[in-house]
Design a protein around this motif. Structure first.
Motif, short mmCIF file in Angstrom:
data_model
loop_
_atom_site.label_atom_id
_atom_site.label_comp_id
_atom_site.label_asym_id
_atom_site.label_seq_id
_atom_site.Cartn_x
_atom_site.Cartn_y
_atom_site.Cartn_z
N ASP A 197 2.97 -11.27 24.46
CA ASP A 197 3.77 -11.56 25.65
C ASP A 197 3.18 -10.88 26.88
O ASP A 197 3.41 -11.32 28.00
N TRP A 198 2.44 -9.79 26.65
CA TRP A 198 1.91 -9.06 27.80
C TRP A 198 0.60 -8.37 27.46
O TRP A 198 0.29 -8.15 26.29
N LEU A 257 -3.36 -17.15 31.23
CA LEU A 257 -2.56 -18.15 31.92
C LEU A 257 -2.07 -19.20 30.93
O LEU A 257 -0.89 -19.54 30.86
N GLU A 258 -3.04 -19.67 30.14
CA GLU A 258 -2.78 -20.75 29.19
C GLU A 258 -1.75 -20.32 28.13
O GLU A 258 -0.87 -21.09 27.76
N LYS A 259 -1.85 -19.07 27.65
CA LYS A 259 -0.93 -18.60 26.61
C LYS A 259 0.35 -18.04 27.21
O LYS A 259 1.23 -17.58 26.47
N GLY A 260 0.43 -18.01 28.52
CA GLY A 260 1.62 -17.47 29.15
C GLY A 260 1.78 -15.97 28.93
O GLY A 260 2.89 -15.47 28.76
N GLN A 262 1.77 -12.23 30.20
CA GLN A 262 1.97 -11.55 31.47
C GLN A 262 0.96 -10.42 31.66
O GLN A 262 0.78 -9.61 30.75
#
Ligand code: NA
Ligand code: NA
Lengths: 313, 207, 472
Positions: A197-198, A257-260, A262
Motif C-alpha cells: 500500500d505504501w 502509480l500502476e499498482k496504486g 502511495q
C-alpha cells in the motif's frame, strides 16, 4: 586467458556492470581475454569469497551483509542511516573505503582484491495498511529487515521478523510481516510491491554493500596489457550500471502509480529521531571493530566524511 | 519399531570393534533425531510467539540453518553401518560369496577415497570460518543475527571422520570375507532380497 | 609431480564437454555396480573437478583446489532453510501412525464410499489421499496402509494382487498432495518457491486420486471377481466414523488457515502440522520408546536423503565448471522438432530410468540437465510466454509437478519399485500370501492411470498453475 566469474541468481540490473566489463575486456583484448560468467553454477552466493580464496574461480561478487564476520571492515558501509541518497554517492563512498589499507588487508586474507562496487539503492520499506511515517507508528510493526537495518528498526520498537526473501511476498500478503525492506529491484522481483500500500521514498535506512572481487594471483598473472584493459574498463562498467539502474528507477515510479502504491515522505524530524537510534549502533560497530584490531574510528570517520563530501547538490 | 539389523555379531575383535563404534553411531543418530524434534518445537514456538506476543524468535531462520548441520550429517556413519545409503542392488543382489565381497570391497574403497577428500575439504571449509584471534573465533557468520558458523561447519568433518572409521572397519570385514570365503561375515550389512528389505521397512512402522 | 603427469598434455585435444560425458557414463557404471549413489556422484564430481583444476593449476594444486571445492558443497547445500522441512515431513508420517490417524481414516472412507464397485479399493485410494495431507513421503504411506487396508480387503474376498496394487499406487499420492518432501527437493534444486510448488501439487494430486478411483471402479465393473462393493452402512454409522478421521481435517485446516490468515509462512505451516500430529500421538499414549524409535527412523531417512542431495550436488558443481548443462540446453533448444515432441522424449527417458531407479535419486541426478533443457525449450523472454505457452516461472512449476509424477511412477514399475517392495514386505511380515510379483502385477493398471494423469496435466496446465497463480 579465460576467467571464470561467479555470480548468482539471474542476469539483472545488479549484475550489469560485470556483464559490461566482460564485454569490454573481450573487445579490447581482441578476444584474448574473456570472462565466462556463471549464475550460480560455480558457487553458492554466500561462498563466493571462499571460492576466490581457494582459487576455484578468478572473479566473483558478494554482499558484505551475507557474512559480516568474513568482511568486518567493509560492513561500515552497511551501517544504518549513513545518509546516502544516490547511487553515485554510494559509489564514491564505497571507493573511499575500499582504498583504505585495513580493507585491502582483510580482503587479501581471502586472496581477494576489490575491483569495483555494485551500488545498491537504500532499503526503503514497502508495507501494507496505513502508511507508517512516524517513529510511534513503527512500534510493534513486524518488519523483514536483516542486520543493522533490523537493529535500528528494533530500537524504534519494530519487530524484526525472520522470513526468507522468497517468502516475503507471502508473508506480507498473509500478515506474517507488515513491511519489508529491500532495494527497488528486489521489491520488483520478489513481488512485494504488488500487494503493497505504501513505500517510504526518503527514509533511506541503509543498504548492503556488494563488491566485485578478483583473485589476487590471477590478477597478478595477467599480462600488463590485459591488466590495464581490465582496470580501465571498470569506470565504464560502473557508468553503464548507473545508467541502467536509472532506467529501472524511472520504471519504479510508473510501477508505483500502476499498482496504486502511495509514496510516503517521512518528515525530517522523524528521520532525525530514527538516526538517534542508529548512533548507539554506530558506536557499537566502532568498538567491535577496534577490539578486532581494525582502525574502527578511522574507517567510520572516513565513511562519514565521504558521505558528506559526495552529497548530491 | 526398532529396525532389526542384518549385521551379524560374534566374539571376534572385528565384531567387538563394530559394536563399540555402533554405540557412538547410534548416539549421534539419536542426537540427530532429537534435533529434528527440537526444530519442530522451535518452529511452533516461533509462530505462536509471533502471533500471540508479537515477539518472534530472533534470527529464527539463522538458528534453524545452524542446527540443520546436525541432522544432515551426524547420522552418516550409522546409516552406512546399517547399509541404508541408497544404492541400486540389481547387480549386487544377484551375486554371492567371494565375487560379492569383491564388489563390496571395491565399492567401499571408492567411498573411502571420496570421504578422505571430503574430510580434507570440509575441514578447510570449517577452517576458513574459524580464527582463534577473532571475536567469537569467527570469520564467517549468518546473514541476519550474525551467528558464528564454525560450530556447524565443524560438525561436518567430524561426521565424515566417523564415517571414515566405519569404512575402514568394513574394508577389514570384506577383506577378511574375501580371504576366508565366509558366506555370512560379521560386521557388515548382509545382502537381503528386496522382500527381506521391505519387511524391515514395514517393521519400522509396526506397533 | 607436475613433470610426471602433465594433465594439460594428457587432456590436450579432449574438450571439457567430452570429458564430462565420459565421467557421467562412468557415474552410471558405478551406480549399476552398486556403489551407494550419493558417494558415487560425489566421487565422480570430485574426480571431474580434480581433472579440471589439474589442467589449469598443475597436479598438486589442482587436486587441493578440487578437494577444497568439494568440501564446500555438503555444508553449504545441506543447511538451506527450505530443506529443514524434509525431516519434519518424514517425522509426521511416523507420528500420524502412532496417533491412529490412518486406521480411522480408512474406516471412514470405507463407510462413505465402500458402496462403489471395488469399494474398498476406492476407499483405499481416498484414504491414502487424505493421509497424503499429513504425510510427505510415498513409501511411508504405502507401508502404513498395507498394514491396514490389505488385510481388510482380503477378508472381504478381494483379489490379492488388486488389493496390493491399490495400496502401492495410492501411496504415491503423498508426494503430490502437500506436504511433500520430493517437491521441496525439486524447488531447492531448480531454485523456485517452495510454497508455490507445494500449492501446485494439490489439484494434480486430487486429479490423480480421482483417476485412480475411476480406474478402480472401471476395473471392478469389468471384472467383478476383483472385489465386491461394501454397502449397508447407515448414515448414522457413516457420521459416527467421522470424528476419528477429523484430526486429519483439523491438521489440514490448521495448515491452510495459518497460511491464509497470517499465522505462518508455508514453510512454518508444515511444522505446525507436525506439532498437532505429535500432540495427538502423545494423547494416544505414545511412549518414549516409540518416540525414540520414530526419531531414529526419521533421522536415518533424513541422512539418506541429505546425502543424496549433497552428493549429487558435488557432481553438479563439477558440471557447472564443465558447462555441460548449458551445452545440453543449447542442444535441446536447437533441435528441429516441435517442443511437445521433445518434452515427450524427455518424459520417455524418465520412464526408462524410473524402472531402475529410486524416485528422489532419479530426480536429483537428472534435473541439473533436464531442467535447463526444458527452460531452454520454453525459451520465454522475461515476463513473456514461451513455446510451451507459459512464462518461464510457470513452466518451472508445471514441469516440477509433471516430473514428480514421473518419479512417483517409478515407485510402482518393475524391476525396482520401492512402493511395491514395501507392500510385499508388509504382506510377508503379516503372513499374507502376496509376492513382489503379485504387487507389480496389481499395480500395472495404475501405470496407465498415471500416464493419463500426466497427459491431463500437459493438456490442461491450468490444473497445476491455478493455485500458485493466486499467490501472485
Ligand atoms: Na503429502
Ligand atoms: Na521402477
Amino acid at each position: 586467458t579465460e576467467w571464470n566469474v561467479s555470480l548468482w541468481g539471474q542476469r539483472r540490473a545488479f549484475t550489469e556492470h560485470v556483464e559490461k566489463l566482460a564485454e569490454l575486456v573481450e573487445e579490447r583484448s581482441g578476444g584474448e581475454f574473456t570472462m565466462a560468467i556463471s549464475y550460480g553454477g560455480l558457487s553458492n552466493n554466500r561462498e563466493n569469497l571462499d571460492g576466490i580464496s581457494i582459487g576455484a574461480f578468478e572473479m566473483a561478487q558478494f554482499c558484505a551483509g551475507y557474512h559480516r564476520d568474513k568482511n568486518r571492515a567493509i560492513t561500515v558501509l552497511e551501517l544504518p542511516f549513513l545518509g546516502v541518497e544516490t547511487l553515485e554517492q554510494e559509489v564514491a563512498v564505497a571507493n573511499a573505503v575500499y582504498a583504505h589499507p585495513a580493507v585491502q588487508d582483510e580482503m587479501a586474507q581471502w586472496n581477494a582484491r576489490i575491483l569495483m562496487t555494485s551500488p545498491m539503492p537504500q532499503y526503503n520499506l514497502v508495507g501494507t495498511g496505513e502508511p507508517r511515517d512516524t517513529v510511534e507508528e513503527f512500534d510493534g510493526m513486524r518488519v523483514r529487515a536483516t542486520g543493522g537495518i533490523g537493529q535500528v528498526m528494533e530500537a524504534a520498537g519494530a519487530v524484526p521478523t525472520s522470513v526468507t526473501a522468497t517468502e516475503a511476498y507471502n508473508s506480507m500478503e498473509s500478515g506474517v510481516v507488515d513491511a519489508v525492506a529491500f532495494a527497488q529491484h528486489a521489491h520488483l522481483s520478489f513481488g512485494t510491491i504488488d500487494i503493497a500500500d505504501w513505500w517510504t521514498e526518503n527514509l533511506n535506512p541503509g543498504t548492503v554493500n556488494c563488491p566485485v572481487v578478483v583473485n589476487i594471483d590471477a590478477y597478478e598473472a595477467l599480462s600488463d596489457e590485459h591488466r590495464a584493459i581490465l582496470d580501465e574498463a571498470v569506470g565504464e562498467a560502473i557508468e553503464h550500471y548507473l545508467l541502467n539502474y536509472a532506467e529501472l528507477l524511472q520504471r519504479w515510479d510508473e510501477v508505483l502509480l500502476e499498482k496504486g502504491v502511495q509514496k510516503v515522505q517521512v518528515d525530517q524530524a522523524e528521520i532525525a529521531r530514527l538516526r538517534g537510534n542508529a548512533d548507539p549502533i554506530h558506536q557499537a560497530w566502532i568498538e567491535e571493530a577496534t577490539s578486532n584490531g581494525l582502525p574502527g574510528q578511522e574507517l567510520y570517520d572516513l565513511t562519514v566524511q565521504a558521505v558528506a563530501d559526495n552529497a548530491p547538490e | 519399531m526398532a529396525t532389526t539389523s542384518s549385521v551379524l555379531t560374534d566374539g571376534t575383535r572385528l565384531s567387538r570393534t563394530d559394536r563399540a563404534l555402533l554405540r557412538l553411531e547410534s548416539l549421534l543418530n539419536l542426537a540427530a533425531g532429537i534435533t529434528i524434534f527440537a526444530l519442530v518445537l522451535l518452529a511452533i514456538a516461533n509462530v505462536l510467539m509471533r502471533k500471540l506476543l508479537n515477539a518472534p524468535v530472533p534470527g529464527y531462520i539463522d538458528w534453524t540453518e545452524q542446527f540443520m548441520a546436525i541432522f544432515a550429517f551426524l547420522g552418516l556413519a550409522y546409516v552406512q553401518r546399517e547399509g541404508g545409503h541408497i544404492r541400486m542392488d540389481l547387480l549386487v543382489g544377484s551375486l554371492k560369496g567371494r565375487v560379492l565381497w569383491l564388489f563390496e570391497f571395491v565399492s567401499v574403497l571408492l567411498m573411502l577415497l571420496v570421504v578422505t577428500a571430503l574430510i580434507y575439504g570440509t575441514w578447510f571449509h570449517f577452517d576458513r570460518s574459524f580464527d582463534f584471534n577473532a571475536p567469537n573465533w569467527s570469520t564467517d557468520s549468518s546473514i541476519d543475527i550474525a551467528l558464528p558458523l564454525w560450530p556447524a561447519k565443524l560438525a561436518v568433518p567430524i561426521a565424515f571422520a566417523i564415517l571414515w572409521l566405519r569404512l575402514i572397519l568394513q574394508l577389514w570385514a570384506y577383506g577378511r570375507a574375501l580371504r576366508t570365503g565366509d558366506p555370512r561375515p560379521v560386521a557388515v550389512p548382509l545382502p537381503e532380497d528386496p522382500a527381506e528389505q521391505a519387511s524391515k521397512e514395514a517393521a519400522s512402522v509396526a506397533d | 609431480m607436475d613433470q610426471l603427469i602433465d594433465m594439460r598434455a594428457l587432456l590436450d585435444g579432449v574438450d571439457t564437454f567430452t570429458v564430462s560425458l565420459w565421467l557421467s557414463g562412468l557415474l552410471l557404471v558405478l551406480v549399476v555396480i552398486g556403489v551407494r549413489v550419493a558417494f558415487a556422484a560425489a566421487f565422480i564430481g570430485f574426480l571431474g573437478l580434480a581433472l579440471h583444476f589439474m589442467g589449469n593449476q598443475g597436479f598438486d594444486r589442482g587436486l587441493i583446489t578440487a578437494a577444497k571445492l568439494t568440501g564446500q558443497v555438503p555444508h553449504s547445500k545441506a543447511t538451506q532453510y527450505a530443506l529443514s522441512l524434509i525431516p519434519t515431513f518424514i517425522l509426521i508420517g511416523y507420528l500420524a501412525y502412532y496417533a491412529g490417524l490412518t486406521r480411522y481414516l480408512f474406516e471412514a472412507a470405507k463407510r462413505w464410499i465402500g458402496w462403489t464397485p471395488g469399494g474398498l479399493g476406492v476407499a483405499t485410494v481416498f484414504a491414502t489421499a487424505g493421509f497424503a495431507a499429513v504425510s510427505g513421503a510415498s513409501v511411508a504411506t504405502s507401508a502404513v496402509f498395507a498394514r491396514i487396508a490389505i488385510p481388510e480387503m482380503l477378508r472381504e474376498g478381494y483379489d490379492k494382487r488388486f488389493a496390493a496394487g491399490v495400496v502401492a499406487a495410492g501411496g504415491t499420492l503423498a508426494s503430490l498432495i502437500p506436504p511433500s518432501a520430493i517437491l521441496v527437493i525439486y524447488a531447492i534444486i531448480v531454485e523456485q518457491s517452495v510454497g508455490k510448488l507445494l500449492l501446485a501439487g494439490f489439484l494434480p494430486g486430487l486429479v490423480s486420486a480421482l483417476i485412480y478411483g475411476g480406474l478402480v471402479i472401471g476395473l471392478a465393473k469389468l471384472r467383478p471377481d476383483l472385489g465386491p462393493a461394501i454397502g449397508g452402512f447407515t448414515w448414522k454409522q457413516r457420521f459416527e466414523a467421522l470424528p476419528g478421521a477429523m484430526p486429519i481435517l483439523l491438521v489440514v485446516f490448521i495448515i491452510v488457515y495459518s497460511i491464509y490468515f497470517g499465522w505462518a509462512t508455508p514453510t512454518e505451516a508444515g511444522a505446525l502440522g507436525a506439532g498437532v500430529v505429535l500432540a495427538m500421538a502423545l494423547w494416544q499414549g505414545m511412549r518414549w520408546g516409540q518416540l525414540k524409535g520414530a526419531l531414529m527412523e526419521a533421522a536415518k531417512l533424513t541422512v539418506m536423503i541429505f546425502a543424496m542431495i549433497w552428493g549429487v550436488l558435488i557432481y553438479v558443481r563439477y558440471l557447472g565448471f564443465a558447462k555441460l548443462p548449458e551445452v545440453f540446453a543449447d542442444f535441446i533448444a536447437g533441435l528441429d522438432y516441435p517442443p511437445y515432441a521433445i518434452l515427450l522424449m524427455i518424459l520417455l527417458v524418465y520412464v526408462v530410468l524410473g524402472m531402475f531407479m529410486d524416485a528422489i535419486g532419479m530426480l536429483i541426478l537428472t534435473l541439473p540437465v533436464t531442467f535447463p533443457a526444458v527452460m531452454a525449450l520454453n525459451g520465454a523472454e522475461a515476463g513473456g510466454v514461451g513455446a510451451l505457452g507459459m512464462t518461464n516461472e510457470e513452466a518451472a512449476i508445471w514441469f516440477g509437478i509433471i516430473v514428480v509424477k514421473m518419479a512417483e511412477l517409478c515407485l510402482i514399475t518393475p524391476p525396482i519399485g520401492l512402493n511395491c517392495f514395501v507392500v510385499a514386505g508388509v504382506a510377508q511380515d503379516s503372513k499374507m500370501d502376496i509376492s513382489v510379483q503379485d504387487v507389480f502385477r496389481g499395480a500395472s493398471p495404475f501405470f496407465i492411470a498415471d500416464v493419463a494423469t500426466v497427459a491431463v496435466l500437459i493438456a490442461f496446465p491450468g490444473i497445476v498453475l491455478w493455485l500458485p497463480g493466486l499467490m501472485g
